[in-house]
Design an enzyme around this catalytic site. Structure first.
Site, PDB file in Angstrom:
ATOM      1  N   LEU A 206      -4.852  -7.513   0.691  1.00 30.77           N
ATOM      2  CA  LEU A 206      -3.682  -8.144   1.306  1.00 30.77           C
ATOM      3  C   LEU A 206      -3.175  -9.227   0.372  1.00 30.77           C
ATOM      4  O   LEU A 206      -3.929 -10.137   0.029  1.00 30.77           O
ATOM      5  CB  LEU A 206      -4.129  -8.789   2.633  1.00 30.77           C
ATOM      6  CG  LEU A 206      -3.061  -9.132   3.647  1.00 30.77           C
ATOM      7  CD1 LEU A 206      -2.529  -7.858   4.322  1.00 30.77           C
ATOM      8  CD2 LEU A 206      -3.635 -10.058   4.722  1.00 30.77           C
ATOM      9  N   HIS A 207      -1.928  -9.126  -0.067  1.00 33.32           N
ATOM     10  CA  HIS A 207      -1.433 -10.202  -0.940  1.00 33.32           C
ATOM     11  C   HIS A 207       0.079 -10.411  -0.876  1.00 33.32           C
ATOM     12  O   HIS A 207       0.598 -11.321  -1.507  1.00 33.32           O
ATOM     13  CB  HIS A 207      -1.824  -9.933  -2.397  1.00 33.32           C
ATOM     14  CG  HIS A 207      -1.039  -8.814  -3.017  1.00 33.32           C
ATOM     15  ND1 HIS A 207      -1.348  -7.502  -2.807  1.00 33.32           N
ATOM     16  CD2 HIS A 207       0.053  -8.826  -3.811  1.00 33.32           C
ATOM     17  CE1 HIS A 207      -0.479  -6.742  -3.460  1.00 33.32           C
ATOM     18  NE2 HIS A 207       0.389  -7.524  -4.071  1.00 33.32           N
ATOM     19  N   ARG A 208       0.801  -9.558  -0.106  1.00 32.60           N
ATOM     20  CA  ARG A 208       2.261  -9.726  -0.086  1.00 32.60           C
ATOM     21  C   ARG A 208       2.629 -11.078   0.508  1.00 32.60           C
ATOM     22  O   ARG A 208       2.098 -11.461   1.565  1.00 32.60           O
ATOM     23  CB  ARG A 208       2.933  -8.658   0.783  1.00 32.60           C
ATOM     24  CG  ARG A 208       2.721  -7.291   0.319  1.00 32.60           C
ATOM     25  CD  ARG A 208       3.968  -6.612  -0.196  1.00 32.60           C
ATOM     26  NE  ARG A 208       3.497  -5.590  -1.078  1.00 32.60           N
ATOM     27  CZ  ARG A 208       3.643  -5.592  -2.394  1.00 32.60           C
ATOM     28  NH1 ARG A 208       4.325  -6.528  -2.991  1.00 32.60           N
ATOM     29  NH2 ARG A 208       3.123  -4.646  -3.126  1.00 32.60           N
ATOM     30  N   ARG A 241      -3.740 -15.383  -4.566  1.00 32.09           N
ATOM     31  CA  ARG A 241      -2.702 -15.935  -3.681  1.00 32.09           C
ATOM     32  C   ARG A 241      -3.231 -16.029  -2.246  1.00 32.09           C
ATOM     33  O   ARG A 241      -3.045 -17.038  -1.556  1.00 32.09           O
ATOM     34  CB  ARG A 241      -1.480 -15.005  -3.715  1.00 32.09           C
ATOM     35  CG  ARG A 241      -0.436 -15.311  -2.641  1.00 32.09           C
ATOM     36  CD  ARG A 241       0.571 -14.163  -2.531  1.00 32.09           C
ATOM     37  NE  ARG A 241       1.563 -14.164  -3.588  1.00 32.09           N
ATOM     38  CZ  ARG A 241       2.658 -14.942  -3.615  1.00 32.09           C
ATOM     39  NH1 ARG A 241       2.889 -15.784  -2.633  1.00 32.09           N
ATOM     40  NH2 ARG A 241       3.492 -14.871  -4.605  1.00 32.09           N
ATOM     41  N   ASP A 280      -1.597  -3.883   1.881  1.00 32.93           N
ATOM     42  CA  ASP A 280      -0.139  -3.995   1.743  1.00 32.93           C
ATOM     43  C   ASP A 280       0.256  -3.725   0.289  1.00 32.93           C
ATOM     44  O   ASP A 280       1.364  -4.045  -0.133  1.00 32.93           O
ATOM     45  CB  ASP A 280       0.381  -5.357   2.234  1.00 32.93           C
ATOM     46  CG  ASP A 280      -0.250  -6.540   1.501  1.00 32.93           C
ATOM     47  OD1 ASP A 280      -0.992  -6.335   0.509  1.00 32.93           O
ATOM     48  OD2 ASP A 280       0.008  -7.679   1.938  1.00 32.93           O
TER      49      ASP A 280
END
Ligand code: UD1
Length: 361
Positions: A206-208, A241, A280
């Site tokens: 998950l990083h968006r 992030r 994502d």
């Protein structure tokens, strides 16, 4: 002999550039290729490890731009890349994917009158709040050769008025890396290292920005992952992030197995054995499609509709949908179900890309 500069910058670029570089080096009478690394990603786990795993030669130019706002990052890449193009005088600049490095280097080359080939052209989420969508549209609009991975890309480009002779349907070069490395990945001890043995598990990435940058989005998602983890362990290699945001919001992740970002081979060894994947990411939707691994994509849309049409991918738009979809997968018979693999996702895209460049010049 064609002089080529191929640009890499961020993690998802490396597995697309590696097979193209390797193919060009196998054809030294036709191609003289140099690698430019913008330095958008710079940690060993996000960059250097991938060069090693994928057998990518050391970059010929390292621009070392690092992190920053989108404007800072894009502008720094442009400033640093311009003198490289002026001194190297390439026939083509080859850019891959949709990251800031892609658009910045395409713009520099185009302004200097150097031809640009865009690998993975034409993908559209139709969501301009995604930074990658802006990068895709801009890059495609100034590219001289648009190399596409799936039929939707061809259609989108025609629809945007790109002349058909510039569009080359060559298939998915990231699958070349996957095919070439499946056997090697079996030597990875990542499952043993995580103590997984023959136990079922799920993999999460998950990083968006749209999922991780606000507490309102991130916290309920993590709560859903926590709930799903009651039925099977969730292994979560955490992007820098996301790690920063989890810390900033003090979100409790104690029920998940957080690990550092994994290298290409270890990550392949991990997700290829997963009961299912939650993500994502763009690339992982394609890799799981090829391997027939159920994939729950935590997004409103996908620029890769082929992964839903013929593949194992489904979109889940909120935590409730995510939990429902995960339950459905866990209640259904276990196992990976290779469906039909999309056309030209056959491990030979790099050869077709090189043929197109050779023929066009
Ligand atoms: C970028 C791409 C995204 C891609 C993703 C894969 C753009 C617009 N986005 O997003 O499409 O899916 O890479 O990872 O180009 N950081 C580090 N070490 C690194 C790199 C980044 O700590 O090696 C941290 C920095 O604090 C940085 C943050 O991660 O501010 C985000 O990095 P950045 O390159 O801006 O974008 P990504 O979110 O990685």
């Amino acid at each position: 002999m064609l002089k080529i500069l191929i640009i890499v910058g961020a993690r998802p670029n490396f597995m697309k550039a590696a097979p193209i570089c390797a193919e060009m080096r196998r054809r030294p009478d036709e191609f003289d290729v140099k690698i430019v690394h913008t330095g958008q990603h710079y940690d060993t786990a996000m960059s250097a490890g991938f060069f090693k795993d994928l057998g990518l030669p050391e970059p010929d130019h390292n621009l070392g731009v690092g992190s920053g706002t989108h404007t800072e990052q894009t502008a720094r890449i442009m400033l640093a890349f311009e003198p490289v193009v002026i001194s190297e005088k390439p026939d083509w600049v080859v850019v891959v994917g949709d990251v800031n490095s892609t658009v910045a280097s395409a713009l520099v080359a185009s302004k200097l009158g150097v031809k640009v080939a865009h690998v993975e052209a034409g993908l559209r989420s139709f969501d301009r709040t995604m930074p990658e969508e802006i990068n895709r549209i801009l890059t495609d609009s100034i590219s001289d050769m648009l190399l596409t991975t799936e039929e939707s890309g061809n259609e989108n480009l025609r629809h945007e008025g790109i002349s058909p002779e510039k569009i080359k349907f060559v298939g998915n070069v990231m699958i070349d890396s996957l095919v070439q490395n499946l056997e090697r990945a079996k030597q990875s001890d990542v499952l043993g290292g995580l103590g997984l043995g023959s136990q079922e598990f799920a993999v999460l990435t998950l990083h968006r920005p749209s999922n991780v940058d606000t507490r309102e989005k991130l916290e309920p998602l993590v709560q859903a992952f926590n709930d799903i983890s009651e039925r099977l362990p969730i292994i979560f290699p955490v992007h820098p992030r996301t790690r920063a945001k989890l810390d900033e919001f003090s979100i409790d992740t104690s029920r998940l197995r957080l690990v550092e970002p994994l290298g290409y081979l270890d990550f392949l060894a991990l997700y290829s054995q997963a009961r299912f994947v939650m993500t994502d990411s763009g690339g992982l939707q394609e890799e799981t499609t090829y391997l027939g691994i159920p994939c729950l994509t935590i997004r409103e849309n996908t620029e890769r509709p082929m992964t839903i049409e013929v593949g194992t991918n489904q979109l889940v738009k909120d935590p409730i949908g995510l939990k429902r979809a995960a339950s459905n997968l866990l209640d259904s018979a276990a196992g990976h179900t290779p469906k039909s693999i999309p056309p030209l996702w056959d491990g030979k895209a790099a050869g077709r890309i090189c043929d197109e460049l050779a023929n066009a010049s």
